[in-house]
Design a protein around this motif. Structure first.
Motif, PDB file in Angstrom:
ATOM      1  N   TYR A 197     -74.175  50.943  46.984  1.00 28.61           N
ATOM      2  CA  TYR A 197     -75.616  50.902  46.750  1.00 28.61           C
ATOM      3  C   TYR A 197     -76.284  51.739  47.832  1.00 28.61           C
ATOM      4  O   TYR A 197     -76.247  51.387  49.008  1.00 28.61           O
ATOM      5  CB  TYR A 197     -76.127  49.451  46.774  1.00 28.61           C
ATOM      6  N   ARG A 198     -76.865  52.842  47.420  1.00 30.42           N
ATOM      7  CA  ARG A 198     -77.432  53.819  48.358  1.00 30.42           C
ATOM      8  C   ARG A 198     -78.943  53.672  48.413  1.00 30.42           C
ATOM      9  O   ARG A 198     -79.611  53.620  47.385  1.00 30.42           O
ATOM     10  CB  ARG A 198     -77.056  55.228  47.926  1.00 30.42           C
ATOM     11  N   VAL A 199     -79.486  53.669  49.669  1.00 30.04           N
ATOM     12  CA  VAL A 199     -80.926  53.599  49.893  1.00 30.04           C
ATOM     13  C   VAL A 199     -81.395  55.024  50.169  1.00 30.04           C
ATOM     14  O   VAL A 199     -81.006  55.639  51.158  1.00 30.04           O
ATOM     15  CB  VAL A 199     -81.270  52.668  51.072  1.00 30.04           C
ATOM     16  N   ARG A 200     -82.224  55.548  49.255  1.00 34.47           N
ATOM     17  CA  ARG A 200     -82.645  56.950  49.342  1.00 34.47           C
ATOM     18  C   ARG A 200     -84.161  57.077  49.273  1.00 34.47           C
ATOM     19  O   ARG A 200     -84.843  56.264  48.656  1.00 34.47           O
ATOM     20  CB  ARG A 200     -82.029  57.762  48.210  1.00 34.47           C
ATOM     21  N   LEU A 201     -84.650  58.155  49.910  1.00 29.27           N
ATOM     22  CA  LEU A 201     -86.063  58.535  49.861  1.00 29.27           C
ATOM     23  C   LEU A 201     -86.156  59.923  49.242  1.00 29.27           C
ATOM     24  O   LEU A 201     -85.293  60.761  49.442  1.00 29.27           O
ATOM     25  CB  LEU A 201     -86.669  58.562  51.265  1.00 29.27           C
ATOM     26  N   GLY A 202     -87.223  60.167  48.534  1.00 29.74           N
ATOM     27  CA  GLY A 202     -87.415  61.514  47.998  1.00 29.74           C
ATOM     28  C   GLY A 202     -87.578  61.466  46.503  1.00 29.74           C
ATOM     29  O   GLY A 202     -87.738  60.395  45.919  1.00 29.74           O
ATOM     30  N   PRO A 203     -87.597  62.576  45.879  1.00 27.66           N
ATOM     31  CA  PRO A 203     -87.295  63.935  46.336  1.00 27.66           C
ATOM     32  C   PRO A 203     -88.453  64.569  47.103  1.00 27.66           C
ATOM     33  O   PRO A 203     -89.614  64.265  46.860  1.00 27.66           O
ATOM     34  CB  PRO A 203     -87.031  64.687  45.038  1.00 27.66           C
ATOM     35  N   TYR A 204     -88.097  65.445  48.038  1.00 25.62           N
ATOM     36  CA  TYR A 204     -89.062  66.203  48.831  1.00 25.62           C
ATOM     37  C   TYR A 204     -89.039  67.661  48.361  1.00 25.62           C
ATOM     38  O   TYR A 204     -87.981  68.216  48.086  1.00 25.62           O
ATOM     39  CB  TYR A 204     -88.697  66.158  50.318  1.00 25.62           C
ATOM     40  N   ASN A 205     -90.208  68.300  48.297  1.00 27.55           N
ATOM     41  CA  ASN A 205     -90.283  69.705  47.891  1.00 27.55           C
ATOM     42  C   ASN A 205     -89.882  70.646  49.022  1.00 27.55           C
ATOM     43  O   ASN A 205     -89.463  71.764  48.773  1.00 27.55           O
ATOM     44  CB  ASN A 205     -91.688  70.058  47.408  1.00 27.55           C
ATOM     45  N   SER A 206     -90.036  70.202  50.280  1.00 24.71           N
ATOM     46  CA  SER A 206     -89.671  71.055  51.413  1.00 24.71           C
ATOM     47  C   SER A 206     -88.862  70.242  52.414  1.00 24.71           C
ATOM     48  O   SER A 206     -89.009  69.026  52.510  1.00 24.71           O
ATOM     49  CB  SER A 206     -90.920  71.623  52.094  1.00 24.71           C
ATOM     50  N   LYS A 207     -88.037  70.939  53.141  1.00 23.87           N
ATOM     51  CA  LYS A 207     -87.221  70.274  54.153  1.00 23.87           C
ATOM     52  C   LYS A 207     -88.091  69.798  55.303  1.00 23.87           C
ATOM     53  O   LYS A 207     -87.795  68.783  55.942  1.00 23.87           O
ATOM     54  CB  LYS A 207     -86.135  71.221  54.660  1.00 23.87           C
ATOM     55  N   ARG A 208     -89.195  70.503  55.536  1.00 28.53           N
ATOM     56  CA  ARG A 208     -90.109  70.114  56.610  1.00 28.53           C
ATOM     57  C   ARG A 208     -90.687  68.725  56.357  1.00 28.53           C
ATOM     58  O   ARG A 208     -90.796  67.904  57.273  1.00 28.53           O
ATOM     59  CB  ARG A 208     -91.223  71.141  56.733  1.00 28.53           C
ATOM     60  N   ALA A 209     -91.058  68.430  55.112  1.00 32.28           N
ATOM     61  CA  ALA A 209     -91.599  67.115  54.781  1.00 32.28           C
ATOM     62  C   ALA A 209     -90.532  66.039  54.962  1.00 32.28           C
ATOM     63  O   ALA A 209     -90.813  64.949  55.474  1.00 32.28           O
ATOM     64  CB  ALA A 209     -92.125  67.110  53.351  1.00 32.28           C
ATOM     65  N   ALA A 210     -89.300  66.350  54.568  1.00 35.38           N
ATOM     66  CA  ALA A 210     -88.207  65.395  54.742  1.00 35.38           C
ATOM     67  C   ALA A 210     -87.940  65.158  56.224  1.00 35.38           C
ATOM     68  O   ALA A 210     -87.717  64.016  56.652  1.00 35.38           O
ATOM     69  CB  ALA A 210     -86.958  65.910  54.036  1.00 35.38           C
TER      70      ALA A 210
END
Length: 186
Positions: free
Chosen positions: A155-168
């Protein structure tokens, strides 16, 4: 009288049982480091004197530099006094140089960004769904909306998707400030 004096002296020597006096002015020997430093200083002074006597042209090369510097300073001061009499404002200022400076930039160069590329940040992977859900709730208290995805029993806890790596990266730094150190960006 001399015989009596000699007898008294002999008897005085025999009766004197004191040990000889220790000279209170005896000094400790100098440390070798102090001797070495003193020798170096004396040598340098001797070399300086030898240069003064044998090679005065070396000293003359150094002294005129100081005299020339003094002459330049006097010329500058007289020039400054003459310009002050002509105008009270200086002709050159740092501010004017910066404001009048023109920089040419090549505007034809285009940076390529792949707008179709998205980034996902994963902050944890758990065997139990309850552990993943508790991490999701903790992230919600911080202000992040996480997703729990199941794949191959994890079970993976994920955030996103982000359009840019800077935001991530920005969100990852916020999570690091809240002790979530293991978040990875893909």
């Amino acid at each position: 009288m001399t015989k009596d004096y000699a007898k008294k002296r002999k008897t005085a020597r025999k009766s004197n049982k004191r040990s000889p006096r220790q000279n209170s002015s005896s000094r400790k020997p100098l440390s070798p480091i102090l001797v070495f430093v003193g020798g170096v200083l004396i040598t340098l002074f001797a070399v300086f004197l030898w240069v003064l006597v044998k090679k005065p042209e070396i000293i003359k090369e150094v002294i005129p530099v100081k005299e020339q510097a003094e002459k330049v300073e006097t010329k500058e001061s007289t020039a400054a006094e003459s310009t002050e009499t002509e105008s009270s404002e200086p002709k050159f200022t740092y501010h004017e140089t910066l404001t009048n400076k023109e920089i040419k930039v090549d505007s034809t160069r285009v940076t390529t960004t792949d707008s179709n590329k998205t980034y996902i940040m994963q902050c944890g992977a758990f065997r139990k769904q309850d552990d993943a859900e508790s991490m999701k709730v903790e992230m919600a208290f911080i202000g992040f909306q996480a997703n729990v995805e199941e794949k191959d029993g994890w079970y993976r806890v994920r955030l996103g998707p982000y359009n840019s790596k800077r935001a991530a990266e920005s969100d990852r730094h916020k999570l690091q400030d809240n002790n979530y150190q293991d978040c990875r960006i893909w």
